[in-house]
Design an enzyme around this catalytic site. Structure first.
Site, PDB file in Angstrom:
ATOM      1  N   TYR A   1       0.837  -1.195   0.000  1.00 18.75           N
ATOM      2  CA  TYR A   1       0.000   0.000   0.000  1.00 18.75           C
ATOM      3  C   TYR A   1       0.878   1.253   0.000  1.00 18.75           C
ATOM      4  CZ  TYR A   1      -3.880  -3.115   1.335  1.00 18.75           C
ATOM      5  OH  TYR A   1      -4.817  -4.122   1.379  1.00 18.75           O
TER       6      TYR A   1
ATOM      7  N   ASN B   1     -19.112   4.476   9.984  1.00 15.77           N
ATOM      8  CA  ASN B   1     -18.904   3.052   9.691  1.00 15.77           C
ATOM      9  C   ASN B   1     -18.902   2.223  10.965  1.00 15.77           C
ATOM     10  OD1 ASN B   1     -18.649   3.717   6.981  1.00 15.77           O
ATOM     11  ND2 ASN B   1     -16.410   3.647   6.992  1.00 15.77           N
TER      12      ASN B   1
END
Length: 342
Positions: free
Chosen positions: A54, A296
């Site tokens: 990443y 979330n």
């Protein structure tokens, strides 16, 4: 926040995992990324997922810095190895050399002595499974890794690994699989989920919001909103472009009233839907703003009855993709519901 066992292991993880795939090091600056991590901690998130690839290591570095000062034993930190991290012939794959070197590099970037979960990011058909699994087992024996997992492996690949582990008498077991999984992309259901349920392997479902599409913020016939992944730089527009299309966006708008009836936002409905599915231990969700993290996380502990699940299926209809042959092909294969018309 509620917590679940990761598969049949004793490791407890938060129902919502904070992931930094296309955010840290690419979409948001350091200050914003740290704010998102802090919001996750405030919401009770204990589990953080990243990978060496990443942002070519920058995501791990930023996550390590953001978590500095937090009691290490209260955290579950997961990373991955396999995808290319350089141009050399050994800068990829699941060879012993790459696994050992990548683990050391991840530990250094994350500022920790061990990883709670180390995952094979993809299957490597060029390296013997025995070599890969022995290397992982050695890391566990050395105390540098506590639990092992895989990501986007097919059912036959997982089954082969389990056979090798048993034949070699390795003590380390695979406790998790990290697949793409959401209301629209259900390709793991026919084969991967049944195998994992039998073997006690938990699912860490990533992209529960289908790159943000299931939040309802992308409107049919309109440009992507400012600040969204569809308008961002880097690789984000490439990935989000795979899941945009007028028929899909119109159906997603029909989910918003259903979410309201359940007392949730569309994003929370999407996350709660994944958590309701068999074998799911946690959802991996990223964010670019702290308020998204809080929203979330609030999906944890929410329940959906069978009537709601049925209505979701009725709304999405033939746009749901269940083709098990697309497992592990997320990067290369467009979903069947993708269109070229935004």
């Amino acid at each position: 926040m509620e917590y679940r066992n990761l598969g049949h292991s004793g490791l407890m993880i938060s129902e919502v995992t904070y992931g930094n795939w296309l955010t840290h090091g690419e979409l948001v600056d350091r200050e914003q990324a740290v704010a998102c991590v802090r919001a996750a901690l405030d919401a009770g998130v204990t589990t953080f997922d990243t990978a060496d690839v990443y942002a070519q290591g920058a995501a791990e570095e930023l996550l390590g810095a953001a978590l500095e000062g937090v009691r290490r034993s209260s955290l579950v930190i997961a990373s991955k190895v396999c995808l290319p991290t350089g141009d050399g012939p050994n800068d990829r794959g699941l060879s012993r050399k790459h696994i050992m070197e990548s683990c050391e590099a991840s530990l250094r970037r994350l500022r920790t002595d061990y990883l709670d979960l180390y995952q094979a990011h993809r299957f490597d058909g060029t390296t013997p499974l025995e070599e890969t699994l022995i290397a992982f087992d050695d890391l566990v024996r050395q105390g540098k890794v506590l639990y092992l997992g895989v990501s986007e492996w097919t059912a036959p690949q997982i089954a082969s690994a389990l056979t090798v582990i048993r034949e070699l008498g390795l003590r380390s077991r695979i406790v998790s699989n990290q697949p793409q999984y959401n209301m629209l992309w259900r390709v793991i259901e026919p084969e991967v989920v049944p195998l994992c349920l039998r073997e006690g392997i938990g699912q860490l479902a990533f992209q529960p919001l289908a790159q943000g599409v299931l939040t309802g913020k992308y409107l049919p016939g309109r440009e992507a909103p400012d600040g969204s992944r569809g308008k961002a730089g880097g690789r984000a527009p490439t990935f989000i472009g795979r899941v945009l299309g007028r028929p899909l966006l119109e159906r997603v708008q029909d989910l918003i009233p259903l979410a309201g009836e359940c007392g949730m936002s569309a994003a929370q409905l999407a996350i709660a839907w994944v958590l309701r599915q068999p074998g799911v231990s946690s959802v991996v969700a990223g964010a670019t703003r702290p308020e998204q993290v809080t929203e979330n996380a609030a999906a944890s502990g929410r329940t959906l009855d069978d009537a709601v699940l049925k209505r979701v299926d009725e709304v999405l209809g033939d746009l749901v993709d269940r083709d098990h042959g697309k497992t592990a092909q997320m990067m290369a294969v467009k979903p069947s519901w993708t269109s070229t018309t935004p």
